[in-house]
Design an enzyme around this catalytic site. Structure first.
Site, PDB file in Angstrom:
ATOM      1  N   ASP A  80       0.844  -1.189   0.000  1.00 42.53           N
ATOM      2  CA  ASP A  80       0.000   0.000   0.000  1.00 42.53           C
ATOM      3  C   ASP A  80       0.887   1.249   0.000  1.00 42.53           C
ATOM      4  O   ASP A  80       1.678   1.458   0.919  1.00 42.53           O
ATOM      5  CB  ASP A  80      -0.923   0.015   1.219  1.00 42.53           C
ATOM      6  CG  ASP A  80      -1.825   1.235   1.193  1.00 42.53           C
ATOM      7  OD1 ASP A  80      -2.805   1.218   0.419  1.00 42.53           O
ATOM      8  OD2 ASP A  80      -1.540   2.215   1.908  1.00 42.53           O
ATOM      9  N   TYR A 130       2.977  10.206   0.547  1.00 44.14           N
ATOM     10  CA  TYR A 130       3.935   9.667   1.510  1.00 44.14           C
ATOM     11  C   TYR A 130       5.368  10.095   1.188  1.00 44.14           C
ATOM     12  O   TYR A 130       6.252   9.983   2.041  1.00 44.14           O
ATOM     13  CB  TYR A 130       3.860   8.141   1.573  1.00 44.14           C
ATOM     14  CG  TYR A 130       2.513   7.579   1.985  1.00 44.14           C
ATOM     15  CD1 TYR A 130       1.531   8.385   2.565  1.00 44.14           C
ATOM     16  CD2 TYR A 130       2.212   6.235   1.775  1.00 44.14           C
ATOM     17  CE1 TYR A 130       0.297   7.866   2.918  1.00 44.14           C
ATOM     18  CE2 TYR A 130       0.982   5.708   2.132  1.00 44.14           C
ATOM     19  CZ  TYR A 130       0.021   6.530   2.694  1.00 44.14           C
ATOM     20  OH  TYR A 130      -1.198   6.004   3.033  1.00 44.14           O
ATOM     21  N   LYS A 166      -2.313   5.974  -4.445  1.00 38.99           N
ATOM     22  CA  LYS A 166      -3.449   6.876  -4.236  1.00 38.99           C
ATOM     23  C   LYS A 166      -3.243   8.244  -4.889  1.00 38.99           C
ATOM     24  O   LYS A 166      -2.138   8.788  -4.862  1.00 38.99           O
ATOM     25  CB  LYS A 166      -3.694   7.070  -2.735  1.00 38.99           C
ATOM     26  CG  LYS A 166      -3.803   5.773  -1.952  1.00 38.99           C
ATOM     27  CD  LYS A 166      -4.050   6.010  -0.476  1.00 38.99           C
ATOM     28  CE  LYS A 166      -3.823   4.746   0.322  1.00 38.99           C
ATOM     29  NZ  LYS A 166      -2.398   4.443   0.521  1.00 38.99           N
TER      30      LYS A 166
END
Length: 330
Positions: free
Chosen positions: A46, A51, A81
């Site tokens: 993930d 990030y 994402k």
């Protein structure tokens, strides 16, 4: 070791129930963590643009494919994402291309809308409101329905499935009604202090897989993690005696998150913990009921209205965000 338990998306794709998360994993550590996870046997990663570590994650994946015997790209289920500054429909495809370029990959197995909140585009990942440097500048014109429509139009050769994250039932209902397309996954904060049973039932009815993040709680606010909760420890002790092997509170919480056919993405860059988390145990109904009782003390840890800089939006109708003056643009 992990049993290799999988869940099936509404696209037919199979996802390992136990994944490896990379949130708050620092550059300089995360590549080694990803390599270690893939070496141990994790096959679900993930990731996210925000990030700030996708290049290094990509290096860890590349190293593992080169060094782990028999491991191929198609063996790994990789999620990333879309960040809030690229919600505008004209920016969605380019954001996906940027993530693929950072990772050195040709495709993602799953691409999620990270939050149901649009930021203005072009001033970095966290654009500041020109009138208040403590607040994020929101894009109040771009709706989650517009963003979701653009996600559904991405080429399947680059994003094999699409989903969402941090969406409520209302958000899900809105985008499904607008497009006719049901998200494959909704990644949410999920642990015994945040049961959200209506959302769990809704997801089951719609065949939406839930992926749990912050499965142990969240230490960003200084609250004790759920691994030190007395009920969690008691279940771990009972299972340790019953199974004749060590079952930790972390194992218990990861098992709880998978009940009902869902997935969970614990994160760590510590080799011993990466190994330790990659165990599976089965809970009986008594264990589950005992853990669910913790939910009587309900608490959501991740509320963007409390972040610094602040996101002036009421996402979950939590008491702590009632002062927000903006709602999600549906």
């Amino acid at each position: 070791m992990s049993s290799g338990r999988t869940v099936t998306l509404n696209t037919g794709a199979k996802v390992p129930a136990l994944g490896y998360g990379t949130w708050q994993s620092a550059p300089g550590e995360v590549g080694a963590g990803v390599f270690e996870a893939l070496k141990v046997g994790y096959r679900h990663l993930d990731l996210a643009k925000v990030y700030g570590n996708q290049r290094e994650v990509g290096e860890g994946i590349k190293r593992a494919i080169a060094e782990v015997p028999g491991l191929k790209r198609e063996d790994i289920f990789i999620t990333s994402k879309l960040w809030n500054d690229s919600h505008q429909p004209e920016n969605v495809a380019a954001a996906l291309d940027d993530t693929l370029q950072e990772l050195g990959l040709d495709y993602l197995d799953l691409y999620l809308i990270h939050w149901p909140v649009a930021f203005t585009h072009g001033s970095g990942l966290f654009p500041k409101d020109p009138n208040d440097s403590n607040t994020i500048e929101l894009d109040k014109k771009t709706s989650i329905s517009q963003t979701w429509k653009a996600m559904t139009e991405l080429p399947k050769t680059k994003a094999r499935a699409v989903g969402v994250s941090n969406f409520t039932i209302n958000h899900l209902e809105t985008v499904i009604k607008a497009t006719g397309v049901v998200p494959a996954v909704n990644q949410i904060e999920r642990h015994p202090r945040l049961l959200d049973e209506p959302l769990v039932k809704y997801a089951a009815d719609k065949h939406i897989i839930l992926t749990a993040y912050s499965a142990f709680g969240n230490n960003t606010i200084g609250a004790p993690l759920l691994i030190v909760n007395d009920e969690v420890k008691a279940v771990a002790e009972r299972l340790t005696k019953a199974k004749g092997r060590t079952v930790t509170p972390a194992h218990v919480l990861l098992a709880w998150a998978q009940v009902g056919g869902h997935t969970v993405i614990p994160k760590s860059v510590t080799a011993s913990r990466i190994h330790e988390n990659f165990q599976e145990v089965d809970l009986d109904q008594e264990d589950i009921d005992r853990l669910n009782k913790i939910g009587d003390d309900k608490h959501r840890f991740n509320i963007p209205f409390t972040y610094k800089p602040n996101w002036n939006v009421n996402l979950f109708d939590d008491e702590r965000e009632k002062a927000a003056t903006t709602q999600v643009v549906l």
